[in-house]
Design an enzyme around this catalytic site. Sequence first.
Site, PDB file in Angstrom:
ATOM      1  CG  ASN A  88       6.980 -11.660   0.800  1.00  0.00           C
ATOM      2  OD1 ASN A  88       6.163 -10.742   0.730  1.00  0.00           O
ATOM      3  ND2 ASN A  88       7.213 -12.311   1.928  1.00  0.00           N
ATOM      4  CG  LEU A 107       8.210   1.678   3.155  1.00  0.00           C
ATOM      5  CD1 LEU A 107       9.067   2.103   1.986  1.00  0.00           C
ATOM      6  CD2 LEU A 107       6.918   2.446   3.176  1.00  0.00           C
ATOM      7  CB  ALA A 108       9.121  -5.376   3.430  1.00  0.00           C
ATOM      8  CG  ASN A 122      -4.162   4.336  12.251  1.00  0.00           C
ATOM      9  OD1 ASN A 122      -3.364   3.417  12.379  1.00  0.00           O
ATOM     10  ND2 ASN A 122      -5.066   4.628  13.167  1.00  0.00           N
ATOM     11  N   GLY A 167       1.385  -7.464  -0.586  1.00  0.00           N
ATOM     12  CA  GLY A 167       1.474  -6.527  -1.711  1.00  0.00           C
ATOM     13  C   GLY A 167       0.865  -7.120  -2.971  1.00  0.00           C
ATOM     14  CG  PHE A 226      -1.584   1.161   1.672  1.00  0.00           C
ATOM     15  CD1 PHE A 226      -2.184   2.025   0.762  1.00  0.00           C
ATOM     16  CD2 PHE A 226      -1.643   1.477   3.031  1.00  0.00           C
ATOM     17  CE1 PHE A 226      -2.812   3.191   1.192  1.00  0.00           C
ATOM     18  CE2 PHE A 226      -2.279   2.627   3.475  1.00  0.00           C
ATOM     19  CZ  PHE A 226      -2.854   3.491   2.559  1.00  0.00           C
ATOM     20  CE1 TYR A 281       3.534  -3.268  12.447  1.00  0.00           C
ATOM     21  CE2 TYR A 281       2.674  -1.622  13.969  1.00  0.00           C
ATOM     22  CZ  TYR A 281       3.163  -1.961  12.717  1.00  0.00           C
ATOM     23  OH  TYR A 281       3.274  -0.990  11.754  1.00  0.00           O
TER      24      TYR A 281
HETATM   25  P1  NAD Z   1       1.460  -3.520   3.240  1.00  0.00           P
HETATM   26  O1  NAD Z   1       1.142  -4.869   3.826  1.00  0.00           O
HETATM   27  O2  NAD Z   1       0.597  -3.034   2.142  1.00  0.00           O
HETATM   28  O3  NAD Z   1       2.970  -3.478   2.746  1.00  0.00           O
HETATM   29  C1  NAD Z   1       3.979  -4.339   3.220  1.00  0.00           C
HETATM   30  C2  NAD Z   1       4.682  -4.916   2.009  1.00  0.00           C
HETATM   31  O4  NAD Z   1       5.793  -5.699   2.436  1.00  0.00           O
HETATM   32  C3  NAD Z   1       3.786  -5.849   1.183  1.00  0.00           C
HETATM   33  O5  NAD Z   1       3.905  -5.519  -0.182  1.00  0.00           O
HETATM   34  C4  NAD Z   1       4.347  -7.254   1.464  1.00  0.00           C
HETATM   35  O6  NAD Z   1       4.123  -8.131   0.379  1.00  0.00           O
HETATM   36  C5  NAD Z   1       5.809  -6.935   1.719  1.00  0.00           C
HETATM   37  N1  NAD Z   1       6.485  -7.911   2.588  1.00  0.00           N
HETATM   38  C6  NAD Z   1       6.101  -8.304   3.821  1.00  0.00           C
HETATM   39  N2  NAD Z   1       6.982  -9.194   4.332  1.00  0.00           N
HETATM   40  C7  NAD Z   1       7.951  -9.344   3.391  1.00  0.00           C
HETATM   41  C8  NAD Z   1       9.133 -10.129   3.336  1.00  0.00           C
HETATM   42  N3  NAD Z   1       9.477 -10.967   4.320  1.00  0.00           N
HETATM   43  N4  NAD Z   1       9.898 -10.051   2.234  1.00  0.00           N
HETATM   44  C9  NAD Z   1       9.560  -9.223   1.186  1.00  0.00           C
HETATM   45  N5  NAD Z   1       8.453  -8.460   1.202  1.00  0.00           N
HETATM   46  C10 NAD Z   1       7.655  -8.528   2.281  1.00  0.00           C
HETATM   47  O7  NAD Z   1       1.467  -2.507   4.462  1.00  0.00           O
HETATM   48  P2  NAD Z   1       1.579  -0.906   4.488  1.00  0.00           P
HETATM   49  O8  NAD Z   1       0.399  -0.418   5.222  1.00  0.00           O
HETATM   50  O9  NAD Z   1       1.885  -0.381   3.158  1.00  0.00           O
HETATM   51  O10 NAD Z   1       2.817  -0.732   5.457  1.00  0.00           O
HETATM   52  C11 NAD Z   1       4.093  -0.336   4.977  1.00  0.00           C
HETATM   53  C12 NAD Z   1       4.973  -0.040   6.168  1.00  0.00           C
HETATM   54  O11 NAD Z   1       4.430   1.054   6.920  1.00  0.00           O
HETATM   55  C13 NAD Z   1       5.099  -1.206   7.153  1.00  0.00           C
HETATM   56  O12 NAD Z   1       6.417  -1.224   7.626  1.00  0.00           O
HETATM   57  C14 NAD Z   1       4.159  -0.837   8.275  1.00  0.00           C
HETATM   58  O13 NAD Z   1       4.542  -1.401   9.500  1.00  0.00           O
HETATM   59  C15 NAD Z   1       4.295   0.685   8.284  1.00  0.00           C
HETATM   60  N6  NAD Z   1       3.159   1.389   8.873  1.00  0.00           N
HETATM   61  C16 NAD Z   1       1.956   1.368   8.232  1.00  0.00           C
HETATM   62  C17 NAD Z   1       0.887   2.062   8.795  1.00  0.00           C
HETATM   63  C18 NAD Z   1      -0.483   2.086   8.125  1.00  0.00           C
HETATM   64  O14 NAD Z   1      -1.403   2.721   8.667  1.00  0.00           O
HETATM   65  N7  NAD Z   1      -0.663   1.462   6.965  1.00  0.00           N
HETATM   66  C19 NAD Z   1       1.041   2.738  10.013  1.00  0.00           C
HETATM   67  C20 NAD Z   1       2.281   2.718  10.627  1.00  0.00           C
HETATM   68  C21 NAD Z   1       3.338   2.055  10.036  1.00  0.00           C
END
Ligand code: NAD
Length: 325
Positions: free
Chosen positions: A31, A75-76, A173, A35, A11, A144
């Site tokens: 991976n 970001l993963a 968020n 995503g 995302f 987490y």
């Molecule tokens: P998301 O799940 O859409 O993105 C995470 C991505 O990482 C995915 O594309 C997933 O396929 C990939 N991934 C996960 N584990 C992996 C691995 N072992 N190897 C390779 N790829 C891997 O989530 P998001 O909301 O886009 O979050 C992105 C980052 O922002 C994360 O680190 C999350 O903790 C952080 N975050 C998000 C929010 C939110 O509100 N969405 C809030 C605070 C922090």
Amino acid sequence: MQHFVTGGAGFIGSFVVDRLAPRNGVTVYDNLSTGKEEFISHHFSNEYFKFVKADLLDVKTLAKEMRGHDTVWHLAANPDIRKGTASTMVDLEQNTIATYNTLECARRTDIKNFVFSSTSTIYGRAETLPTPEDYGPLLPISLYGASKLACEGLISAYSELYGIKAWIYRFANVVGHRSTHGILYDLVAKLNKNPRRLEVLGNGKQRKSYMLVEECVDGMVFGLRNARDRLNYFNLCAEDQTSVKDIVKILIDETHLKGVKTKYTGGESGWAGDVPVFLLSGKKMKKLGWAPAHSSEEAVRAAAKIAVKEHLKKSKLSWYSTQDQ
Ligand code: NAD
């Protein structure tokens, strides 16, 4: 510049890629666990773009693919608090160890810039609201949050020991296009199952802060360009809160559904490890010269429109309205 984006098909990561790709070489390393290829497929014809479908736990592939880049955007992660509570290894592996692997490969391949997506959950139940970056003690209440705090510790140490410049962003968020999790996504999924009755977790009085994904990425880029310390860390947030009850009202307004009965499950938190009330201070980013253009409530309203458009199954709803006639 050559950018390496872990989680770049996710995302938030896919918006980072959209921002970087027009002027830079970009490699997405993902991976596809949460995503989606469709979030980045519009870049596939760009000769300076590369997608590597691989796991961060595969260190050999990670080091090979990372070599030759200038900046890593990490970001993963497992972004789902509830998943990490149900299975206690998930956050340790997908967040802490995956971050260690990413840092270690950056060290071995001599990459000097490291950008990291952290979270408000590292503050736990903070007693000071709005919570500034130097608040302590940092006592997360979810695995987490604990894993993300451990990641920040590793980044600080790698930065000190190996001269890697780092930018840590603690997001509130994040909402908007391509979201695949979070309250709006969950509520729309429930309405798809039953547009007459909506179960909402908690008592509805939870109050959190929301930010549009484009603004989150804008803040990250601004910080990267303008914060010059060896270790830079910022909250990225709006400076107001939106209650769960208000989110439910805004979302139902946007669906134009009539007579939806909401049922709150009760309790101050939505789930174990949830911090029911938080508000981050955005003063440090403001001092640097950046603030989001939208308030939390404006972000929620814009994202609710998007969630309805992207995820509400209109065919199912028309079936319900036919039954009503
Ligand atoms: P998301 O799940 O859409 O993105 C995470 C991505 O990482 C995915 O594309 C997933 O396929 C990939 N991934 C996960 N584990 C992996 C691995 N072992 N190897 C390779 N790829 C891997 O989530 P998001 O909301 O886009 O979050 C992105 C980052 O922002 C994360 O680190 C999350 O903790 C952080 N975050 C998000 C929010 C939110 O509100 N969405 C809030 C605070 C922090």
